[in-house]
Design an enzyme around this catalytic site. Sequence first.
Site, PDB file in Angstrom:
ATOM      1  N   LYS A  27     -21.691 -19.592  92.144  1.00  0.00           N
ATOM      2  CA  LYS A  27     -20.377 -19.414  91.631  1.00  0.00           C
ATOM      3  C   LYS A  27     -19.570 -20.463  91.909  1.00  0.00           C
ATOM      4  CE  LYS A  27     -21.392 -15.386  89.994  1.00  0.00           C
ATOM      5  NZ  LYS A  27     -21.339 -15.360  88.402  1.00  0.00           N
ATOM      6  N   TYR A  32     -25.957 -17.225  95.974  1.00  0.00           N
ATOM      7  CA  TYR A  32     -25.059 -16.742  95.068  1.00  0.00           C
ATOM      8  C   TYR A  32     -23.661 -17.467  95.175  1.00  0.00           C
ATOM      9  CZ  TYR A  32     -21.751 -13.293  92.758  1.00  0.00           C
ATOM     10  OH  TYR A  32     -20.873 -12.794  91.916  1.00  0.00           O
TER      11      TYR A  32
HETATM   12  N1  LIG Z   1     -18.413  -6.853  90.122  1.00  0.00           N
HETATM   13  C1  LIG Z   1     -17.844  -7.845  90.920  1.00  0.00           C
HETATM   14  O1  LIG Z   1     -17.284  -7.405  91.874  1.00  0.00           O
HETATM   15  C2  LIG Z   1     -17.938  -9.108  90.663  1.00  0.00           C
HETATM   16  C3  LIG Z   1     -17.336  -9.978  91.498  1.00  0.00           C
HETATM   17  C4  LIG Z   1     -17.129 -11.309  91.341  1.00  0.00           C
HETATM   18  C5  LIG Z   1     -17.976 -11.992  90.244  1.00  0.00           C
HETATM   19  N2  LIG Z   1     -18.732 -11.091  89.337  1.00  0.00           N
HETATM   20  C6  LIG Z   1     -19.604 -11.772  88.376  1.00  0.00           C
HETATM   21  O2  LIG Z   1     -19.103 -10.950  86.827  1.00  0.00           O
HETATM   22  C7  LIG Z   1     -20.397 -11.095  86.396  1.00  0.00           C
HETATM   23  C8  LIG Z   1     -20.364  -9.646  85.850  1.00  0.00           C
HETATM   24  O3  LIG Z   1     -20.837  -8.939  86.816  1.00  0.00           O
HETATM   25  P1  LIG Z   1     -20.971  -7.384  86.925  1.00  0.00           P
HETATM   26  O4  LIG Z   1     -20.412  -6.975  88.053  1.00  0.00           O
HETATM   27  O5  LIG Z   1     -20.313  -6.887  85.537  1.00  0.00           O
HETATM   28  O6  LIG Z   1     -22.493  -6.934  86.946  1.00  0.00           O
HETATM   29  P2  LIG Z   1     -23.656  -5.978  86.400  1.00  0.00           P
HETATM   30  O7  LIG Z   1     -24.981  -6.231  87.146  1.00  0.00           O
HETATM   31  O8  LIG Z   1     -22.770  -4.816  86.022  1.00  0.00           O
HETATM   32  O9  LIG Z   1     -23.782  -6.852  84.928  1.00  0.00           O
HETATM   33  C9  LIG Z   1     -24.539  -8.003  84.867  1.00  0.00           C
HETATM   34  C10 LIG Z   1     -25.045  -8.222  83.492  1.00  0.00           C
HETATM   35  O10 LIG Z   1     -25.826  -9.529  83.541  1.00  0.00           O
HETATM   36  C11 LIG Z   1     -26.972  -9.056  82.844  1.00  0.00           C
HETATM   37  N3  LIG Z   1     -28.174 -10.028  83.427  1.00  0.00           N
HETATM   38  C12 LIG Z   1     -28.653 -10.093  84.370  1.00  0.00           C
HETATM   39  N4  LIG Z   1     -29.726 -11.091  84.412  1.00  0.00           N
HETATM   40  C13 LIG Z   1     -29.751 -11.636  83.262  1.00  0.00           C
HETATM   41  C14 LIG Z   1     -30.382 -12.731  82.463  1.00  0.00           C
HETATM   42  N5  LIG Z   1     -31.631 -13.143  82.860  1.00  0.00           N
HETATM   43  N6  LIG Z   1     -30.076 -12.608  81.221  1.00  0.00           N
HETATM   44  C15 LIG Z   1     -29.247 -12.146  80.647  1.00  0.00           C
HETATM   45  N7  LIG Z   1     -28.646 -11.378  81.147  1.00  0.00           N
HETATM   46  C16 LIG Z   1     -28.762 -11.177  82.617  1.00  0.00           C
HETATM   47  C17 LIG Z   1     -27.346  -7.707  83.255  1.00  0.00           C
HETATM   48  O11 LIG Z   1     -28.362  -7.127  82.553  1.00  0.00           O
HETATM   49  C18 LIG Z   1     -25.969  -6.908  83.170  1.00  0.00           C
HETATM   50  O12 LIG Z   1     -25.656  -6.665  81.685  1.00  0.00           O
HETATM   51  C19 LIG Z   1     -21.307 -11.932  87.076  1.00  0.00           C
HETATM   52  O13 LIG Z   1     -21.645 -13.310  86.508  1.00  0.00           O
HETATM   53  C20 LIG Z   1     -20.979 -11.586  88.418  1.00  0.00           C
HETATM   54  O14 LIG Z   1     -21.452 -12.366  89.351  1.00  0.00           O
HETATM   55  C21 LIG Z   1     -18.691  -9.823  89.637  1.00  0.00           C
END
Ligand SMILES: NC(=O)c1ccc[n+]([C@@H]2O[C@H](COP(=O)([O-])OP(=O)(O)OC[C@H]3O[C@@H](n4cnc5c(N)ncnc54)[C@H](O)[C@@H]3O)[C@@H](O)[C@H]2O)c1
Length: 250
Positions: free
Chosen positions: A155, A151
């Site tokens: 990133k 991951y």
């Molecule tokens: N939540 C956090 O603390 C956090 C921190 C840093 C970065 N992020 C990043 O922010 C982004 C959103 O994260 P989140 O926390 O809302 O996650 P989440 O798990 O709530 O949502 C992720 C979304 O991506 C979709 N997804 C997964 N695999 C997929 C695929 N193969 N094709 C299309 N869609 C797909 C899922 O269905 C979901 O809708 C991600 O890239 C995550 O890595 C999140």
Amino acid sequence: MDKRIVLITGAGIGIGRASALTFGAQGDHVIVTDVLEEKGKAVVAEIVAAGGSAEFHLLDVRSTKAADALVHDLNTRFGGVDVIVANAGIALRVPMSEMTDETWHETLDVDLYGMLRVIRPALPAMKQGASIICLSSIMGTNYGWDEHVHYSTAKSGVIGMVRGLAVEYAAKGIRVNGVAPGYIRTAQLLNPGHSLGPDAADIASPYIPMKRLGEPSEIANVIKFLASSDASYLTGQVVTVDGGLTPGRY
Ligand SMILES: NC(=O)c1ccc[n+]([C@@H]2O[C@H](COP(=O)([O-])OP(=O)(O)OC[C@H]3O[C@@H](n4cnc5c(N)ncnc54)[C@H](O)[C@@H]3O)[C@@H](O)[C@H]2O)c1
């Protein structure tokens, strides 16, 4: 259509959903995409019920064919995409001793190559003033994350992609930026197989200068700004949104 066309991946839940609602509320036409059909359609219904404009498309960002087909359709119907929020992501907890090529590849396939797949076909039709926002993470900008090396790698790769694309497309008036969230209250964070689990707030808050998790809407608002003309001279940057976690001294 004179509304901006905003394509968001992984927009059924979490940060993607919050972004879709935010762009919908400001009058853009939101292309809600996800592998979660029911959730994605519910987001469209929410935007439309609030007087906005949106449509859902099932899109797995691991498929070049599907991404090409969707973006081609958008280019044909709307003359190009104005904003891309490359958000879809997964974070699987896997110790390096158990890491397989397949698991490593799966994470990079969604989190990094998945962004390339929607951006690449959209670029030729994107016009002056268009904007791309990619979701990185503090695990890509600042921290190593144990049991999430794949991951962190993906990133960090997002940051390289943002910088390279920003420079390559600056003269065409297309801006490319990233957002690196800290700990944001979403399904990803609250799932123990993916991140901190249900006690995320208790675990993380003591280390965060603002003493709380972030909310998805607080990331969506920054994405909205980056996509707006208020950020017209801002490109090639990754904005960290973490309640002061990374500048903190803990
Ligand atoms: N939540 C956090 O603390 C956090 C921190 C840093 C970065 N992020 C990043 O922010 C982004 C959103 O994260 P989140 O926390 O809302 O996650 P989440 O798990 O709530 O949502 C992720 C979304 O991506 C979709 N997804 C997964 N695999 C997929 C695929 N193969 N094709 C299309 N869609 C797909 C899922 O269905 C979901 O809708 C991600 O890239 C995550 O890595 C999140």
